[in-house]
Design a protein around this motif. Sequence first.
Motif, PDB file in Angstrom:
ATOM      1  N   UNK A  69      -2.809  13.405  -4.988  1.00  0.00           N
ATOM      2  CA  UNK A  69      -3.850  13.434  -4.057  1.00  0.00           C
ATOM      3  C   UNK A  69      -4.303  12.118  -3.799  1.00  0.00           C
ATOM      4  N   UNK A  70      -3.677  10.997  -4.080  1.00  0.00           N
ATOM      5  CA  UNK A  70      -3.969   9.642  -3.576  1.00  0.00           C
ATOM      6  C   UNK A  70      -3.610   9.422  -2.105  1.00  0.00           C
ATOM      7  N   UNK A  71      -4.397   8.777  -1.349  1.00  0.00           N
ATOM      8  CA  UNK A  71      -3.728   8.615   0.217  1.00  0.00           C
ATOM      9  C   UNK A  71      -3.111   7.442   0.358  1.00  0.00           C
ATOM     10  N   UNK A  72      -2.503   7.053   1.324  1.00  0.00           N
ATOM     11  CA  UNK A  72      -1.694   5.997   1.703  1.00  0.00           C
ATOM     12  C   UNK A  72      -2.895   4.894   1.713  1.00  0.00           C
ATOM     13  N   UNK A  73      -4.125   4.969   2.299  1.00  0.00           N
ATOM     14  CA  UNK A  73      -5.257   3.935   2.705  1.00  0.00           C
ATOM     15  C   UNK A  73      -5.410   3.488   0.966  1.00  0.00           C
ATOM     16  N   UNK A  74      -5.490   4.520   0.143  1.00  0.00           N
ATOM     17  CA  UNK A  74      -5.880   3.798  -1.035  1.00  0.00           C
ATOM     18  C   UNK A  74      -4.823   3.133  -1.823  1.00  0.00           C
ATOM     19  N   UNK A  75      -3.563   3.409  -1.708  1.00  0.00           N
ATOM     20  CA  UNK A  75      -2.504   2.846  -2.186  1.00  0.00           C
ATOM     21  C   UNK A  75      -2.693   1.421  -1.490  1.00  0.00           C
ATOM     22  N   UNK A  76      -2.802   1.110  -0.353  1.00  0.00           N
ATOM     23  CA  UNK A  76      -2.968  -0.091   0.339  1.00  0.00           C
ATOM     24  C   UNK A  76      -3.870  -0.919  -0.344  1.00  0.00           C
ATOM     25  N   UNK A  77      -5.195  -0.200  -0.551  1.00  0.00           N
ATOM     26  CA  UNK A  77      -6.126  -1.187  -1.226  1.00  0.00           C
ATOM     27  C   UNK A  77      -5.934  -1.604  -2.492  1.00  0.00           C
ATOM     28  N   UNK A  78      -5.215  -0.813  -3.339  1.00  0.00           N
ATOM     29  CA  UNK A  78      -4.862  -0.938  -4.946  1.00  0.00           C
ATOM     30  C   UNK A  78      -3.762  -2.149  -4.853  1.00  0.00           C
ATOM     31  N   UNK A  79      -2.555  -1.932  -4.057  1.00  0.00           N
ATOM     32  CA  UNK A  79      -1.689  -2.838  -4.036  1.00  0.00           C
ATOM     33  C   UNK A  79      -2.117  -4.177  -3.547  1.00  0.00           C
ATOM     34  N   UNK A  80      -2.935  -4.194  -2.548  1.00  0.00           N
ATOM     35  CA  UNK A  80      -3.274  -5.570  -2.272  1.00  0.00           C
ATOM     36  C   UNK A  80      -4.185  -6.219  -2.999  1.00  0.00           C
ATOM     37  N   UNK A  81      -5.036  -5.618  -3.783  1.00  0.00           N
ATOM     38  CA  UNK A  81      -5.772  -6.292  -4.930  1.00  0.00           C
ATOM     39  C   UNK A  81      -5.074  -6.651  -6.122  1.00  0.00           C
ATOM     40  N   UNK A  82      -3.932  -5.887  -6.490  1.00  0.00           N
ATOM     41  CA  UNK A  82      -2.997  -6.546  -7.443  1.00  0.00           C
ATOM     42  C   UNK A  82      -2.023  -7.563  -7.232  1.00  0.00           C
ATOM     43  N   UNK A  83      -2.091  -7.865  -5.698  1.00  0.00           N
ATOM     44  CA  UNK A  83      -0.999  -9.106  -5.521  1.00  0.00           C
ATOM     45  C   UNK A  83       0.313  -8.812  -5.055  1.00  0.00           C
ATOM     46  N   UNK A  84       0.935 -10.090  -4.974  1.00  0.00           N
ATOM     47  CA  UNK A  84       2.513 -10.062  -4.599  1.00  0.00           C
ATOM     48  C   UNK A  84       3.449  -9.161  -5.319  1.00  0.00           C
ATOM     49  N   UNK A  85       3.233  -9.076  -6.512  1.00  0.00           N
ATOM     50  CA  UNK A  85       4.195  -8.531  -7.326  1.00  0.00           C
ATOM     51  C   UNK A  85       4.231  -6.831  -7.262  1.00  0.00           C
ATOM     52  N   UNK A  86       3.112  -6.450  -6.741  1.00  0.00           N
ATOM     53  CA  UNK A  86       2.658  -4.880  -6.773  1.00  0.00           C
ATOM     54  C   UNK A  86       3.570  -4.281  -5.454  1.00  0.00           C
ATOM     55  N   UNK A  87       4.081  -3.152  -5.534  1.00  0.00           N
ATOM     56  CA  UNK A  87       4.911  -2.691  -4.478  1.00  0.00           C
ATOM     57  C   UNK A  87       4.520  -1.245  -4.152  1.00  0.00           C
ATOM     58  N   UNK A  88       4.161  -0.757  -2.866  1.00  0.00           N
ATOM     59  CA  UNK A  88       3.888   0.469  -2.644  1.00  0.00           C
ATOM     60  C   UNK A  88       5.290   1.390  -2.564  1.00  0.00           C
ATOM     61  N   UNK A  89       5.222   2.619  -3.417  1.00  0.00           N
ATOM     62  CA  UNK A  89       6.535   3.600  -3.404  1.00  0.00           C
ATOM     63  C   UNK A  89       6.946   3.612  -2.102  1.00  0.00           C
ATOM     64  N   UNK A  90       8.089   3.924  -1.973  1.00  0.00           N
ATOM     65  CA  UNK A  90       9.084   4.047  -0.790  1.00  0.00           C
ATOM     66  C   UNK A  90       8.381   5.217   0.033  1.00  0.00           C
ATOM     67  N   UNK A  91       7.967   6.303  -0.573  1.00  0.00           N
ATOM     68  CA  UNK A  91       7.577   7.523   0.225  1.00  0.00           C
ATOM     69  C   UNK A  91       6.202   7.449   0.751  1.00  0.00           C
ATOM     70  N   UNK A  92       5.516   6.205   0.482  1.00  0.00           N
ATOM     71  CA  UNK A  92       3.912   6.184   1.016  1.00  0.00           C
ATOM     72  C   UNK A  92       3.967   5.311   2.247  1.00  0.00           C
ATOM     73  N   UNK A  93       3.260   6.002   3.252  1.00  0.00           N
ATOM     74  CA  UNK A  93       3.315   5.219   4.673  1.00  0.00           C
ATOM     75  C   UNK A  93       2.502   4.019   4.540  1.00  0.00           C
ATOM     76  N   UNK A  94       2.925   2.857   5.120  1.00  0.00           N
ATOM     77  CA  UNK A  94       2.300   1.618   4.848  1.00  0.00           C
ATOM     78  C   UNK A  94       1.048   1.577   5.739  1.00  0.00           C
ATOM     79  N   UNK A  95      -0.082   1.174   5.283  1.00  0.00           N
ATOM     80  CA  UNK A  95      -1.293   1.097   6.067  1.00  0.00           C
ATOM     81  C   UNK A  95      -1.817  -0.186   5.982  1.00  0.00           C
ATOM     82  N   UNK A  96      -2.147  -0.721   7.222  1.00  0.00           N
ATOM     83  CA  UNK A  96      -2.615  -2.256   7.385  1.00  0.00           C
ATOM     84  C   UNK A  96      -4.025  -2.501   6.831  1.00  0.00           C
TER      85      UNK A  96
END
Length: 198
Positions: A69-96
């Motif tokens: 139940x995590x949103x693509x927006x939340x994925x974007x926030x978390x991955x951005x906070x973790x830095x360059x090595x963190x990657x969004x899973x392939x089925x999660x739409x990219x949110x700017x």
Amino acid sequence: MPLKLLPMLLVAMLATGCSVYTNIPPENGDWASNNPNTKPVIEVSVASIQKTLENEPFNSPYYVALPPRTTPETYAIVVNALGDDAIIPTNVPVVELDEKGKPIKSETELEVINEPAVIGEFPSVEVRAVYIRGADAKVDVVRPSNSGRRLSTVDLVWEAGFGWSAVSIRAWRVDPDNLPQPALPPSKQPLKSETAAE
């Protein structure tokens, strides 16, 4: 802590958006928040992943897998906070994100992610469970280690003016992929869309 300070702490936590009672995954019959897209859940997830990687680093990009139940927006926030090595899973739409790290709203409604696709050449770091009780939190994180995949529990505390910080970590001698998964109660089945944290 003196008892007279407890009500003031609770008011301060509520005023800053701190969830005082969260269970992820949900437990049958509980009245806790089960939304993985709230600001406190995002903050403890980021701090917990950072703590586990600091405790046993590995030099590789990695997928980030967050609770159902995590949103693509939340994925974007978390991955951005973790830095360059963190990657969004392939089925999660990219949110700017904007310059402040907040999601730029899409004109189309994005569905929540229940099973992130982390298949490929990179390992995954998964937030498996989040429990918040006032100014204390516990987060279970599954990540690669030298001996396979490892389940660790990170203990965190919230302090006014500082936010959430990890204070300890425990690694368990169990196979995290063979642990029973709790069933979602009918009222907590995956929703089509939930709002990301502001």
